[in-house]
Design a protein around this motif. Sequence first.
Motif, PDB file in Angstrom:
ATOM      1  N   GLY A  37     -43.208  91.197  19.039  1.00 43.48           N
ATOM      2  CA  GLY A  37     -44.258  90.394  18.326  1.00 43.48           C
ATOM      3  C   GLY A  37     -45.499  91.142  18.097  1.00 43.48           C
ATOM      4  N   CYS A  38     -45.427  92.341  17.931  1.00 42.90           N
ATOM      5  CA  CYS A  38     -46.537  93.404  17.884  1.00 42.90           C
ATOM      6  C   CYS A  38     -47.010  93.484  16.258  1.00 42.90           C
ATOM      7  CB  CYS A  38     -46.414  94.579  18.567  1.00 42.90           C
ATOM      8  SG  CYS A  38     -45.363  95.845  17.505  1.00 42.90           S
ATOM      9  N   GLY A  39     -46.054  93.023  15.600  1.00 39.42           N
ATOM     10  CA  GLY A  39     -46.148  93.162  13.901  1.00 39.42           C
ATOM     11  C   GLY A  39     -45.255  93.799  12.930  1.00 39.42           C
ATOM     12  N   THR A  54     -42.101  93.525  12.166  1.00 34.99           N
ATOM     13  CA  THR A  54     -41.541  92.777  10.994  1.00 34.99           C
ATOM     14  C   THR A  54     -42.511  92.433   9.834  1.00 34.99           C
ATOM     15  OG1 THR A  54     -39.883  91.981  12.322  1.00 34.99           O
ATOM     16  CG2 THR A  54     -40.190  90.764  10.330  1.00 34.99           C
ATOM     17  N   THR A  55     -43.744  92.015  10.348  1.00 32.46           N
ATOM     18  CA  THR A  55     -44.824  91.685   9.261  1.00 32.46           C
ATOM     19  C   THR A  55     -44.867  92.741   8.611  1.00 32.46           C
ATOM     20  OG1 THR A  55     -45.974  90.138  11.001  1.00 32.46           O
ATOM     21  CG2 THR A  55     -47.269  90.835   9.102  1.00 32.46           C
ATOM     22  N   GLU A  66     -43.659  96.693  21.044  1.00 33.37           N
ATOM     23  CA  GLU A  66     -43.232  95.641  21.784  1.00 33.37           C
ATOM     24  C   GLU A  66     -43.025  94.275  20.904  1.00 33.37           C
ATOM     25  OE1 GLU A  66     -46.631  93.567  24.194  1.00 33.37           O
ATOM     26  OE2 GLU A  66     -46.193  95.670  24.509  1.00 33.37           O
ATOM     27  N   PHE A 109     -51.975  85.445   9.159  1.00 31.83           N
ATOM     28  CA  PHE A 109     -51.382  84.233   9.001  1.00 31.83           C
ATOM     29  C   PHE A 109     -52.381  83.032   8.989  1.00 31.83           C
ATOM     30  CE2 PHE A 109     -47.776  87.049  10.050  1.00 31.83           C
ATOM     31  CZ  PHE A 109     -46.998  87.207   9.087  1.00 31.83           C
ATOM     32  N   VAL A 138     -53.733  83.828  13.031  1.00 31.98           N
ATOM     33  CA  VAL A 138     -53.062  84.915  13.857  1.00 31.98           C
ATOM     34  C   VAL A 138     -53.144  86.260  12.675  1.00 31.98           C
ATOM     35  CG1 VAL A 138     -50.928  85.994  14.598  1.00 31.98           C
ATOM     36  CG2 VAL A 138     -51.394  83.546  14.733  1.00 31.98           C
TER      37      VAL A 138
END
Lengths: 264, 264
Positions: free
Chosen positions: A35-37, A39-40, A33, A3, A12
Motif C-alpha cells: 500500500g505504499c505506492g 504499483t501506482t 510495505e 487519486f 489519496v
Amino acid sequence: MTFPGRRPGEDVTALSDVDLTLASGDFVVVVGESGCGKTTLLNLMAGFSRPTSGRLLLNGEEIVGPGADRGVVFQRNALMPWLDVLANVELGLKLQGVSATERRAAAVRNLASVGLQDFHHHPVYQLSGGMQQRVGMARALTSDPEMLLMDEPLGALDALTRETSQELILDLWQASGKTVFFITHSVEEALFMATRLLVMSPRPGRLAASYDVDFSRRFLAERDARAVKSDAEFIALRERVLEHIRSGHVRDATDVGLRGGQDG
Amino acid sequence: MADSYGAPGGGGSSRGLSLATTAALFLAWWGVTAAGWVEPLFLPGPGAVLDRFLEVVEEGFGGATMVEHIWASLSRVGLAFLLAVATAVPVGVLMGMSRVARGILDPPLEFYRPIPPLAYLPLMVIWFGIGELTKIVVIYLAIFAPMALNARAGVRSVPIEQIHAAYSMGASRLQVVWHVILRGAMPEILTGMRIGLGFGWTTLVAAELIAAQAGLGAMIQQASDFLVSDVVIMGIVVIGTIAYLSDLAMRYLERVLTPWKGKV
Ligand SMILES: Nc1ncnc2c1ncn2[C@@H]1O[C@H](COP(=O)(O)OP(=O)(O)O)[C@@H](O)[C@H]1O
Ligand SMILES: [Mg+2]
C-alpha cells in the motif's frame, strides 16, 4: 499522484516528490510495505495512468500511454486462458502485425529461454503458478521491449519456486541486457536481484533511500544463490533496509542517488 | 481428472441421478393414473399421451401434423434467438465498454425486463398485427434482456491485467476489444445465450396465443379450448424435451468454446 476520493477531502495522495532516473541496463528494485505506492509508480511508468502532476520521460519523450517499448509482467491473471502457451507468447507480435513465421520463431526462442520448450500447446490455466509467470516473462520478452516492468511477479509463488524464479529472471536480464524495473515487498528478494535498490516509504509514497548493490552480479558470476544470501554483508544490509522500512522515517534526501542515462 | 475436495458440484457425473429422477416421475405418473386415482380428463396416463402423440405425428391436430407444429415453433424461437444474438450481444458489450451507452440503455432495459410478456402482448398485436412478426418480436424481447445483461457483465469481468498486458504489447483499442474483451467475456455471453434460449421457450406459448395456425403453443391452446387434456400434456412434454435438448446443446457449446471457464 493523487487519486480522487468519493468526497472532497478524501483524496489519496499515493505518490509525492518522486524523482527517479533509470540507467539503461539497470536492474532497479523498489521495495516497500503493502500500500505504499509501488504499483501506482509502475502504472505511471507503464502508461496505465497519468500523473496528476509532474512528467515521465522515456528516452526524452513523455510517456502518454502504454506501449510495446515497455513490457509488463503482472502478479497474476494476465495470461489469456483461451490461448495455449505458444499463442499467448506470440500474441504481442501478432497484434503488431509481425508475420506468422517470424513471431513463431521469436516465441519458440523465448519459451526455450524460460525452460518451457515442451509446453507449447498446453492450456495456460493448467500450468502451475511458477510456470504461468514464466509464460508471462517469455511473452513480455517476445515483444522485445526496451524495459521490463514487473509488479511483484513472484509474490504469489511458494518459497522454493520463488528462489528458482529469481535466478531465472537474473539470467534473462543478463542475456537480454534490458532495463528492469522490479517491485517486491521482500527485502531479501530486492537485495538479491537489484543493481539499484529503492526503498519506498508510505503515505504519501516517496523514495526514501537508494542503494547501489551488486549481489545479483555476484550470483551471475558464482551461481550460488545460497552463498550470496547468507553472506555477512548481505545479511547486514538486509537488516539495515528492514530497519529502515520498519522505522518508517525518511532519510536525508541526498540518499536518493540520481544517475544519468536513460530516463524512465 | 477427479474433482478436488470441496469443489462445488464435484463428485462425478450426475447423469445417473437424472435418469433415476426421470424414471421415478414417469412411474409415479403411470401409477397414479393406472390406479384410477385421478380422472383421465385431469391427468391422462402416459400410455394415452403416447398414443395421442403417435396419432398427431401421423394425422395431425388442429390442422397441422406434429412435424409442422414443431417446425413452426422451432423456427420462431430460432429466428428470435439469432436476432437476439446479433443485437443483444453487441448492445451488452457496448454497455460494458461505454459509460454513455450504459447510461442511455440501462433504464429502458431494466424497465421492460421484469414485465411478463403476456402484459405487453396486446400492445405488440396493436403495433405489429397478428402475423409472424408479433410472435417473433415477443420471443425476441424475452431473449434480449438476459443476453444483453450477461454480455455486459462478461465485459466487466475481464481482468484488467489482461487488458493492460495487451496494450503493453502494442495493441490498439480495437484489438483489445476484439482479442481480449470479447474472448474474455465469452463465458458470460454463452451463459446469456443459454438463459435467453430458455426464456424463448418460456415465452413461446404466450406468443402463439395470437392466431397461430401451427406451433406447439397453438396446439396446446386449441387442445385446452376443447378440453383434450392428453394433447395438452403431450405438447408440454414435447416443448420441455426440445427446450432441454437445446439447453444440452448450449452446455456442449460452452464446454467446447470456453473449456477454461471457472478455472482461472
Ligand atoms: N485507483 C485508486 N483510487 C484510489 N486510491 C488508490 C487507487 N490505487 C491505489 N490507491 C491507493 O494508493 C495507495 C498506494 O497503492 P499501491 O500503489 O497499489 O500500493 P502497493 O503497490 O505499494 O501495495 C494505497 O493507499 C491505495 O489504497
Ligand atoms: Mg502493488
